[in-house]
Design an enzyme around this catalytic site. Structure first.
Site, PDB file in Angstrom:
ATOM      1  CB  CYS A 284      -1.101  -0.055   1.052  1.00  0.00           C
ATOM      2  SG  CYS A 284      -2.358   1.181   0.958  1.00  0.00           S
TER       3      CYS A 284
ATOM      4  CG  HIS B  39      -4.443  -3.660   2.673  1.00  0.00           C
ATOM      5  ND1 HIS B  39      -5.190  -2.929   3.944  1.00  0.00           N
ATOM      6  CD2 HIS B  39      -3.839  -2.658   2.274  1.00  0.00           C
ATOM      7  CE1 HIS B  39      -5.069  -1.815   3.857  1.00  0.00           C
ATOM      8  NE2 HIS B  39      -4.024  -1.360   2.788  1.00  0.00           N
TER       9      HIS B  39
ATOM     10  CD  GLU C  50      -3.818  -7.110   6.085  1.00  0.00           C
ATOM     11  OE1 GLU C  50      -4.771  -6.376   6.500  1.00  0.00           O
ATOM     12  OE2 GLU C  50      -3.376  -6.885   4.989  1.00  0.00           O
TER      13      GLU C  50
END
Length: 358
Positions: A242, A327, A329
């Protein structure tokens, strides 16, 4: 209490206030069907008023396991229907109580689809949440406030802390990191030392880490510590996501630009160019890497957004450095891309073996 959301272009959307607190910030929208608590506690939303496009918000309540930061950094929250009686075995309370206890300005009962269409047509813009009887002078004062650019300083950790593990030692640059990113790296076996965003390169390298992680975070990447990242490149393996992805591009000599309305949601398709496989990803960013700026750099674009072809991943051709815009995760969202943490571990182990002469 009756309230209203007023956009910078003069658009007005009336609804009900969950609390009497007024708000000012950049109005953005998130397309996720779930994950509202993770959205509220994602530091990348610092300075923003978040509009949820899914019509029913709050139906499964709130719980501590969904928290992604020490507090919420959003400036305001906009929803269509705010559920007051959640139903879930995990629920520890209602979203309404959560918002009120943390004094998060929230307006509900508004046409969030109309707000989203407005932003998609005209781009993100400043907005305010006020009571219906707010004076014009009060509204003008809110709109007149200068933009707050020190958002990374607001969200980063104030103290160095460690999450011990038995694997490679990772120096984590916290630009607004989410809890689940740290959890994902810890589960991969990493020994983590989390550092404030403006830690200098010498202090990072003094830890003698096996690798460096550049986290997500809010704001314009050009306002973040690009010079520090530039000093770290070539010293240790680096993985950025990011904001960290954008910082790597800037540090390598590339450029970034602001998207018209950004990518925010848990359902964004991204194509891995090496395999042609498409992953569904969780995203939250308002800036992207300028394609032309990478032309003369020693990097390869590895991933692209299916919707608009923007750059979603890159790797350096000769250094152990890579990054993605999304992202991996999730939290919220799918876990299609958690393999990236395993890729980082493989790179770390390879470099550690090379250093030992194996």
């Amino acid at each position: 209490m009756i309230g209203k959301l007023i956009l910078e272009d003069g658009s007005v959307f009336q609804g009900m206030l969950a609390s009497g607190t007024k708000a000012v910030g950049e109005v953005v929208f998130n397309t996720g069907m779930t994950g509202y608590q993770e959205v509220l506690t994602d530091p990348s939303y610092c300075g923003q008023i978040v509009t949820m496009t899914y019509p029913l918000i709050g139906n499964y309540g709130v719980a501590d396991i969904f928290e992604q930061a020490r507090q919420s950094f959003v400036r305001g929250f906009v929803v269509s229907e705010l559920c007051g009686k959640p139903s879930s075995w995990q629920a520890e309370g209602s979203l309404i109580s959560y918002l009120q206890a943390r004094d998060i300005p929230c307006i509900y009962g508004v046409d969030t689809r109309a707000i989203t269409r407005r932003i998609r047509s005209h781009g993100t813009m400043k907005g305010v949440i006020v009571s219906a009887d707010a004076q014009e002078s009060e509204i003008a004062e809110l709109f007149g406030r200068p933009p707050f650019i020190e958002v990374v300083n607001e969200v980063t950790t104030k103290e160095v802390y460690r999450i011990p593990g038995n694997g490679p030692r990772i120096a984590v640059m916290d630009f607004g990191i989410k809890r689940n990113i740290l959890n994902s790296m810890a589960q991969a076996g990493c020994d983590l030392t989390v550092l404030p965003a403006h830690t200098c390169a010498a202090e990072v390298l003094a830890l003698n880490p096996d690798g460096i992680f550049l986290s997500n975070g809010p704001g314009d990447p050009k306002d973040a510590p690009v010079a520090t990242v530039r000093e770290l490149i070539g010293k240790k393996p680096i993985f950025g996501i990011c904001l960290g992805h954008q910082l790597l591009a800037l540090a390598l000599g590339g450029d970034t630009y602001k998207l018209k309305f950004g990518h925010r949601g848990s359902n964004h398709p991204v194509k891995d160019l090496s395999t042609s496989r498409v992953y569904i990803t969780s995203q939250n960013h308002g800036y992207a890497i300028e394609e032309k700026s990478l032309a003369e750099l020693d990097v390869t674009v590895t991933h692209r957004a299916v919707n608009d072809e923007t750059i979603e991943g890159m790797r350096h051709n000769s250094l152990p450095v890579f990054s993605v815009q999304y992202h991996p995760e999730a939290a919220p969202g799918p876990d299609d891309s958690t393999y990236l943490f395993e890729d980082f571990m493989r790179i770390l182990n390879k470099e550690m073996n090379k250093a030992r002469g194996n």
